[in-house]
Design an enzyme around this catalytic site. Structure first.
Site, PDB file in Angstrom:
ATOM      1  N   SER A 136      13.162  17.322  15.680  1.00 23.93           N
ATOM      2  CA  SER A 136      14.565  17.218  16.394  1.00 23.93           C
ATOM      3  C   SER A 136      14.075  16.993  17.875  1.00 23.93           C
ATOM      4  CB  SER A 136      15.194  18.744  16.298  1.00 23.93           C
ATOM      5  OG  SER A 136      16.158  18.775  17.147  1.00 23.93           O
ATOM      6  N   LYS A 162      15.546  13.253  13.990  1.00 20.53           N
ATOM      7  CA  LYS A 162      16.826  14.072  14.239  1.00 20.53           C
ATOM      8  C   LYS A 162      17.274  13.913  15.646  1.00 20.53           C
ATOM      9  CE  LYS A 162      18.459  18.822  14.602  1.00 20.53           C
ATOM     10  NZ  LYS A 162      18.470  19.948  13.716  1.00 20.53           N
ATOM     11  N   LYS A 164      19.510  14.722  18.839  1.00 18.61           N
ATOM     12  CA  LYS A 164      20.630  15.501  19.671  1.00 18.61           C
ATOM     13  C   LYS A 164      21.761  14.431  20.043  1.00 18.61           C
ATOM     14  CE  LYS A 164      19.260  19.652  18.474  1.00 18.61           C
ATOM     15  NZ  LYS A 164      19.987  20.849  17.745  1.00 18.61           N
ATOM     16  N   GLU A 214      24.911  16.640  11.483  1.00 23.12           N
ATOM     17  CA  GLU A 214      24.641  18.015  11.463  1.00 23.12           C
ATOM     18  C   GLU A 214      25.541  18.667  12.537  1.00 23.12           C
ATOM     19  OE1 GLU A 214      20.599  19.344  11.975  1.00 23.12           O
ATOM     20  OE2 GLU A 214      21.277  21.361  12.504  1.00 23.12           O
ATOM     21  N   ASP A 239      25.119  24.004   9.811  1.00 21.08           N
ATOM     22  CA  ASP A 239      24.022  24.694  10.444  1.00 21.08           C
ATOM     23  C   ASP A 239      24.948  25.894  10.831  1.00 21.08           C
ATOM     24  OD1 ASP A 239      22.356  25.986  12.094  1.00 21.08           O
ATOM     25  OD2 ASP A 239      21.648  24.143  13.203  1.00 21.08           O
ATOM     26  N   GLY A 291      15.049  24.998  12.583  1.00 23.33           N
ATOM     27  CA  GLY A 291      14.188  25.275  13.546  1.00 23.33           C
ATOM     28  C   GLY A 291      15.058  25.938  14.907  1.00 23.33           C
TER      29      GLY A 291
HETATM   30  O1  OSB Z   1      20.864  23.087  16.090  1.00 20.67           O
HETATM   31  O2  OSB Z   1      19.116  23.042  15.101  1.00 20.67           O
HETATM   32  C1  OSB Z   1      19.590  23.344  16.031  1.00 20.67           C
HETATM   33  C2  OSB Z   1      17.022  24.140  18.721  1.00 20.67           C
HETATM   34  C3  OSB Z   1      17.822  25.683  19.192  1.00 20.67           C
HETATM   35  C4  OSB Z   1      18.882  25.680  18.974  1.00 20.67           C
HETATM   36  C5  OSB Z   1      19.550  25.095  17.979  1.00 20.67           C
HETATM   37  C6  OSB Z   1      18.792  23.873  17.365  1.00 20.67           C
HETATM   38  C7  OSB Z   1      17.771  23.536  17.600  1.00 20.67           C
HETATM   39  C8  OSB Z   1      16.810  22.378  17.025  1.00 20.67           C
HETATM   40  C9  OSB Z   1      15.446  22.418  17.417  1.00 20.67           C
HETATM   41  O3  OSB Z   1      17.421  21.463  16.664  1.00 20.67           O
HETATM   42  C10 OSB Z   1      14.566  22.667  16.238  1.00 20.67           C
HETATM   43  C11 OSB Z   1      13.342  22.984  16.616  1.00 20.67           C
HETATM   44  O4  OSB Z   1      12.478  21.850  16.823  1.00 20.67           O
HETATM   45  O5  OSB Z   1      13.025  24.119  16.528  1.00 20.67           O
HETATM   46 MG    MG Z   2      21.607  22.186  14.293  1.00 21.67          MG
END
Ligand code: OSB
Ligand code: MG
Length: 376
Positions: A136, A162, A164, A214, A239, A291
């Site tokens: 991510s 992925k 953001k 997502e 999520d 995560g």
């Molecule tokens: O939305 O998946 C999410 C991290 C913190 C809060 C929300 C999210 C995330 C990540 C990071 O996308 C996932 C990771 O690398 O741990």
């Molecule tokens: Mg998410």
């Protein structure tokens, strides 16, 4: 039967190796809440994934600490447990606070796996020997920096990227990335940054061949996601909205999503995570493990969960070094050049804790003990 002798709560202050930015804000340091259970000479660990602020979910490190200390911890210490699966019933009277519950329940599963001398993955029903990994990637200061990051992660072998996203960091970015890498497995995560009125923008992303989008809409919504999913070709992945097995059932039934991200903290622990996994699998909905910028302790739990059969898509569970200068477990979590993590085959979590480092990073602690049984 399992009896817990003591619960040790601690808060660690850990700077992230790289800041992580989502549509709800930027994280540079993590306040980490760890749970250690003491039972018959064994030590088992859990990690509560709540953040410093109630931005991803309504819990925070401080609310979770309070609820563990005043409500959940005493219940756990008063009870005889069959295993981690006993926790949901024990904690049922407390509404919400799922990340706090998961921190404790997952440690009980770890304890049970050690007592039974089996890998945690096996106790949870896992079958995979290796898990596929994605990354991510947060919002960057510039598109050029993002391109460099993607290059690095692809070279490391990760199977899925992925991104953001948020309004202003979306269509143009996807276009740029697709131009350079037409064939990589690509997805995006909006963390609720859009509204149903953005349907045309979101539908337009169809040309980028995204594996999924997502949580585009509200964090607590199924209905409008269902309206959106009916108007776009790209699968929606939920999520934040999925809090438990019933939510997964409702979301699948309403076609609010075609893929589910399972975060064990978000759903309240391994028992409920397995429940979400099972209802999704029975309905042909793929799941993957999300995560929350975990240390090696939460990460080792995510690896064990990802070994269940329904986790067919690469998750957000990646190498320790992407997050920490030095992780608090050994060995640290490593990802192969094929983009896979090997599921440990030793008893329990399969990773040892670095106690000295944990001590050094601890900024707050508290011990809850079982009331000494009255001697005859
Ligand atoms: O939305 O998946 C999410 C991290 C913190 C809060 C929300 C999210 C995330 C990540 C990071 O996308 C996932 C990771 O690398 O741990
Ligand atoms: Mg998410």
């Amino acid at each position: 039967m399992i009896q817990i002798d003591a619960i040790h709560l601690r808060e660690l202050q850990m700077p992230l190796a790289h800041p992580f930015e989502t549509s709800f804000g930027r994280t540079t340091t993590r306040r980490i809440l760890l749970v250690e259970l003491e039972s018959e000479g064994l030590s088992a660990w859990g990690e509560c994934v709540a953040g410093e602020h109630p931005y991803f979910s309504d819990e925070t490190v401080d609310t979770a600490w309070l609820i563990m200390e005043s409500e959940l911890g005493p219940k756990l210490l008063e009870s005889e447990l069959e295993g981690g699966g006993s926790c949901p019933k024990l904690f049922k009277q407390v509404r919400g606070h799922r990340m706090a519950k998961a921190g404790l329940e997952n440690a009980v599963w770890d304890l049970d796996a050690q007592r039974e001398n089996v890998p945690l993955a096996q106790l949870l029903g896992g079958i995979r020997k290796k898990i596929p990994c994605g990354v991510s990637i947060g919002i960057q200061d510039s598109p050029e920096l993002l391109m460099e990051k993607i290059e690095t992660e692809l070279s490391a072998g990760y199977q899925r990227i992925k991104l953001k996203c948020k309004p202003g960091w979306d269509t143009g970015i996807f276009e740029m990335v697709r131009k350079r890498w037409p064939d990589i497995t690509l997805s995006c995560d909006a963390n609720s940054a859009y509204r149903l009125t953005d349907v045309d923008t979101i539908a337009g992303w169809g040309e980028f061949n995204l594996l999924m989008i997502e949580q585009p809409l509200w964090y607590d919504d199924f209905y409008f996601h269902s309206m959106l999913q009916k108007q776009i070709n790209t699968p929606v992945c939920l999520d934040e909205s999925i809090r438990n097995r019933r939510d997964a059932l409702a979301a699948i039934d309403m076609e609010s999503c075609r893929i589910i991200n399972i975060k064990v903290g978000r759903v309240g622990g391994f028992s409920e995570a397995i429940g979400v996994h099972n209802v999704a699998s029975e309905r042909g909905i793929p799941v993957w493990c999300g995560g929350m910028l975990e240390t090696g302790i939460g990460r080792s739990h995510n690896i064990a969960l990802s070994s269940l059969p329904g986790f067919s898509l690469p998750g957000d569970v990646s190498a320790s070094k992407r997050y920490w200068a030095e992780d608090i477990i050994e060995p640290e979590v490593k990802v192969s050049s094929e983009g896979e993590i090997v599921v440990p085959t030793t008893a329990g979590r399969g990773f040892a804790v670095k106690r000295d480092l944990i001590e050094k990073l601890t900024v707050r602690r508290q011990t809850l003990r079982a009331r000494a049984s009255v001697m005859a």
